[in-house]
Design a protein around this motif. Sequence first.
Motif, PDB file in Angstrom:
ATOM      1  N   ILE A   4      -7.195  12.392 -15.240  1.00 29.32           N
ATOM      2  CA  ILE A   4      -6.577  11.957 -13.991  1.00 29.32           C
ATOM      3  C   ILE A   4      -6.794  13.005 -12.906  1.00 29.32           C
ATOM      4  O   ILE A   4      -6.943  14.191 -13.191  1.00 29.32           O
ATOM      5  N   ASP A   5      -6.824  12.550 -11.677  1.00 33.58           N
ATOM      6  CA  ASP A   5      -6.947  13.427 -10.516  1.00 33.58           C
ATOM      7  C   ASP A   5      -5.801  13.109  -9.575  1.00 33.58           C
ATOM      8  O   ASP A   5      -5.816  12.091  -8.878  1.00 33.58           O
ATOM      9  N   VAL A   6      -4.781  13.959  -9.584  1.00 36.23           N
ATOM     10  CA  VAL A   6      -3.617  13.760  -8.712  1.00 36.23           C
ATOM     11  C   VAL A   6      -3.757  14.712  -7.524  1.00 36.23           C
ATOM     12  O   VAL A   6      -3.100  15.750  -7.458  1.00 36.23           O
ATOM     13  N   ASN A   7      -4.627  14.364  -6.598  1.00 41.01           N
ATOM     14  CA  ASN A   7      -4.784  15.172  -5.394  1.00 41.01           C
ATOM     15  C   ASN A   7      -3.757  14.734  -4.356  1.00 41.01           C
ATOM     16  O   ASN A   7      -2.963  13.807  -4.585  1.00 41.01           O
ATOM     17  N   SER A   8      -3.748  15.389  -3.218  1.00 38.89           N
ATOM     18  CA  SER A   8      -2.718  15.112  -2.213  1.00 38.89           C
ATOM     19  C   SER A   8      -2.803  13.685  -1.689  1.00 38.89           C
ATOM     20  O   SER A   8      -1.774  13.054  -1.413  1.00 38.89           O
ATOM     21  N   ARG A   9      -4.011  13.130  -1.575  1.00 35.02           N
ATOM     22  CA  ARG A   9      -4.152  11.762  -1.077  1.00 35.02           C
ATOM     23  C   ARG A   9      -3.569  10.763  -2.076  1.00 35.02           C
ATOM     24  O   ARG A   9      -2.877   9.816  -1.691  1.00 35.02           O
ATOM     25  N   VAL A  10      -3.854  10.980  -3.360  1.00 39.69           N
ATOM     26  CA  VAL A  10      -3.298  10.108  -4.392  1.00 39.69           C
ATOM     27  C   VAL A  10      -1.781  10.214  -4.425  1.00 39.69           C
ATOM     28  O   VAL A  10      -1.073   9.208  -4.478  1.00 39.69           O
ATOM     29  N   TRP A  11      -1.270  11.433  -4.369  1.00 40.00           N
ATOM     30  CA  TRP A  11       0.182  11.609  -4.479  1.00 40.00           C
ATOM     31  C   TRP A  11       0.904  11.041  -3.263  1.00 40.00           C
ATOM     32  O   TRP A  11       1.972  10.421  -3.396  1.00 40.00           O
ATOM     33  N   ASP A  12       0.336  11.219  -2.068  1.00 43.86           N
ATOM     34  CA  ASP A  12       0.953  10.626  -0.874  1.00 43.86           C
ATOM     35  C   ASP A  12       0.991   9.107  -0.997  1.00 43.86           C
ATOM     36  O   ASP A  12       1.966   8.470  -0.569  1.00 43.86           O
ATOM     37  N   ARG A  13      -0.045   8.515  -1.574  1.00 43.43           N
ATOM     38  CA  ARG A  13      -0.040   7.062  -1.764  1.00 43.43           C
ATOM     39  C   ARG A  13       1.072   6.656  -2.730  1.00 43.43           C
ATOM     40  O   ARG A  13       1.785   5.678  -2.501  1.00 43.43           O
ATOM     41  N   LEU A  14       1.236   7.403  -3.821  1.00 49.67           N
ATOM     42  CA  LEU A  14       2.272   7.066  -4.793  1.00 49.67           C
ATOM     43  C   LEU A  14       3.668   7.186  -4.192  1.00 49.67           C
ATOM     44  O   LEU A  14       4.544   6.348  -4.461  1.00 49.67           O
ATOM     45  N   LEU A  15       3.892   8.205  -3.379  1.00 53.24           N
ATOM     46  CA  LEU A  15       5.196   8.338  -2.723  1.00 53.24           C
ATOM     47  C   LEU A  15       5.428   7.197  -1.736  1.00 53.24           C
ATOM     48  O   LEU A  15       6.563   6.711  -1.585  1.00 53.24           O
ATOM     49  N   ALA A  16       4.366   6.734  -1.067  1.00 51.99           N
ATOM     50  CA  ALA A  16       4.487   5.595  -0.161  1.00 51.99           C
ATOM     51  C   ALA A  16       4.791   4.316  -0.943  1.00 51.99           C
ATOM     52  O   ALA A  16       5.577   3.475  -0.493  1.00 51.99           O
ATOM     53  N   VAL A  17       4.186   4.166  -2.116  1.00 55.55           N
ATOM     54  CA  VAL A  17       4.482   3.021  -2.973  1.00 55.55           C
ATOM     55  C   VAL A  17       5.951   3.056  -3.386  1.00 55.55           C
ATOM     56  O   VAL A  17       6.638   2.026  -3.384  1.00 55.55           O
ATOM     57  N   ARG A  18       6.445   4.239  -3.724  1.00 58.13           N
ATOM     58  CA  ARG A  18       7.846   4.378  -4.116  1.00 58.13           C
ATOM     59  C   ARG A  18       8.780   3.908  -3.007  1.00 58.13           C
ATOM     60  O   ARG A  18       9.845   3.333  -3.265  1.00 58.13           O
ATOM     61  N   GLN A  19       8.398   4.132  -1.756  1.00 58.60           N
ATOM     62  CA  GLN A  19       9.216   3.741  -0.606  1.00 58.60           C
ATOM     63  C   GLN A  19       8.976   2.303  -0.179  1.00 58.60           C
ATOM     64  O   GLN A  19       9.584   1.824   0.783  1.00 58.60           O
ATOM     65  N   GLY A  20       8.096   1.588  -0.888  1.00 63.19           N
ATOM     66  CA  GLY A  20       7.804   0.210  -0.539  1.00 63.19           C
ATOM     67  C   GLY A  20       6.899   0.065   0.663  1.00 63.19           C
ATOM     68  O   GLY A  20       6.853  -0.998   1.292  1.00 63.19           O
ATOM     69  N   LEU A  21       6.138   1.116   1.000  1.00 66.79           N
ATOM     70  CA  LEU A  21       5.308   1.125   2.197  1.00 66.79           C
ATOM     71  C   LEU A  21       3.833   0.914   1.901  1.00 66.79           C
ATOM     72  O   LEU A  21       3.024   0.825   2.835  1.00 66.79           O
ATOM     73  N   SER A  22       3.451   0.857   0.635  1.00 66.41           N
ATOM     74  CA  SER A  22       2.041   0.734   0.304  1.00 66.41           C
ATOM     75  C   SER A  22       1.913   0.136  -1.090  1.00 66.41           C
ATOM     76  O   SER A  22       2.891  -0.290  -1.706  1.00 66.41           O
ATOM     77  N   CYS A  23       0.667   0.090  -1.597  1.00 69.00           N
ATOM     78  CA  CYS A  23       0.393  -0.440  -2.931  1.00 69.00           C
ATOM     79  C   CYS A  23      -0.623   0.468  -3.612  1.00 69.00           C
ATOM     80  O   CYS A  23      -1.187   1.369  -2.993  1.00 69.00           O
ATOM     81  N   THR A  24      -0.852   0.228  -4.892  1.00 71.15           N
ATOM     82  CA  THR A  24      -1.829   1.026  -5.643  1.00 71.15           C
ATOM     83  C   THR A  24      -3.168   0.311  -5.784  1.00 71.15           C
ATOM     84  O   THR A  24      -4.096   0.861  -6.370  1.00 71.15           O
ATOM     85  N   CYS A  25      -3.266  -0.903  -5.274  1.00 70.73           N
ATOM     86  CA  CYS A  25      -4.479  -1.697  -5.516  1.00 70.73           C
ATOM     87  C   CYS A  25      -5.507  -1.581  -4.404  1.00 70.73           C
ATOM     88  O   CYS A  25      -6.659  -1.990  -4.589  1.00 70.73           O
ATOM     89  N   CYS A  26      -5.137  -1.071  -3.257  1.00 71.85           N
ATOM     90  CA  CYS A  26      -6.055  -1.015  -2.112  1.00 71.85           C
ATOM     91  C   CYS A  26      -6.610   0.391  -1.936  1.00 71.85           C
ATOM     92  O   CYS A  26      -6.009   1.375  -2.371  1.00 71.85           O
ATOM     93  N   GLY A  27      -7.756   0.493  -1.276  1.00 72.05           N
ATOM     94  CA  GLY A  27      -8.348   1.793  -0.982  1.00 72.05           C
ATOM     95  C   GLY A  27      -9.545   2.084  -1.867  1.00 72.05           C
ATOM     96  O   GLY A  27      -9.785   1.413  -2.878  1.00 72.05           O
ATOM     97  N   ARG A  28     -10.295   3.096  -1.461  1.00 74.08           N
ATOM     98  CA  ARG A  28     -11.465   3.530  -2.221  1.00 74.08           C
ATOM     99  C   ARG A  28     -11.091   4.802  -2.975  1.00 74.08           C
ATOM    100  O   ARG A  28     -10.749   5.822  -2.363  1.00 74.08           O
TER     101      ARG A  28
END
Length: 275
Positions: A4-28
């Motif tokens: 796994i690669d938990v870089n800052s971009r990945v982690w910011d996305r996960l925190l946004a998912v936690r807040q209901g502001l994003s998803c894990t299925c979109c993006g490159r």
Amino acid sequence: MQPIDVNSRVWDRLLAVRQGLSCTCCGRWSQNENAALALYGPLARRDLGPITVAQIGQSLDGRIATVTGDARDVSGPDGLAHLHRMRALVDGVVIGVRTALHDSPRLTVRLCKGPNPARIVIDPRGRLPDDAPLLRADGTRRIVIQAVDRPRPAGVEVIRLNDRESLLDPAQILSALRAKGLSTLMIEGGGITISRFLEARRLTRLQVAVAPLLIGAGPQGLTMPSPTEKLSDAIRPQTRAFSLGSDVVFDCALDDTALAAGVPLHARPARLARP
């Protein structure tokens, strides 16, 4: 086994998912970034309904401490970072009173960015002292689940449940916590507490983080109160393995909610519980 690669971009996305502001299925994302989203995404999501995950760190020979009780360095640095990421993604972390008394954990998020979860201790007989680290006032919710009328300091929430032989029912514990608005919960320890929730079939997921060391003796990670006598009756969860770096984590799906979240891929059909 997928790194796994938990870089800052990945982690910011996960925190946004936690807040209901994003998803894990979109993006490159790279293959290893996608693996990180697959591992942590189900914990970050709040659209799956109530989730209860247990996490335990152990050695190659299944020990969580030495015979003297030394458990400080069982998990490697990446295993510890993984634990703190899980804390940051759940609403509350639950431990048993023996773990609270022996390890004096803080249950805070320190090795990654993210909010502290509510700190919850199962203490049927009211043994935890009021000056325990996890009861200190720091702006985070603190909850004690007990079976006695023992007062607690101001700001500490008390859940009073009936016990049976000094044990509290996992189903009642989860129901009471959900009534307080805590939907995604992690059972962090110890092994006996995790085993009781597992045997009661109250876990959505189980994560076993294995560090590459051999201890030789000491307490085991998981010991079921009523172990199966035949392998054909054993719980056989669908499982994926991820390389954290210093440790390997086995991510196990234990109910339909976990399976609906896409966990796991390329695995055998699950036997989720003994008949």
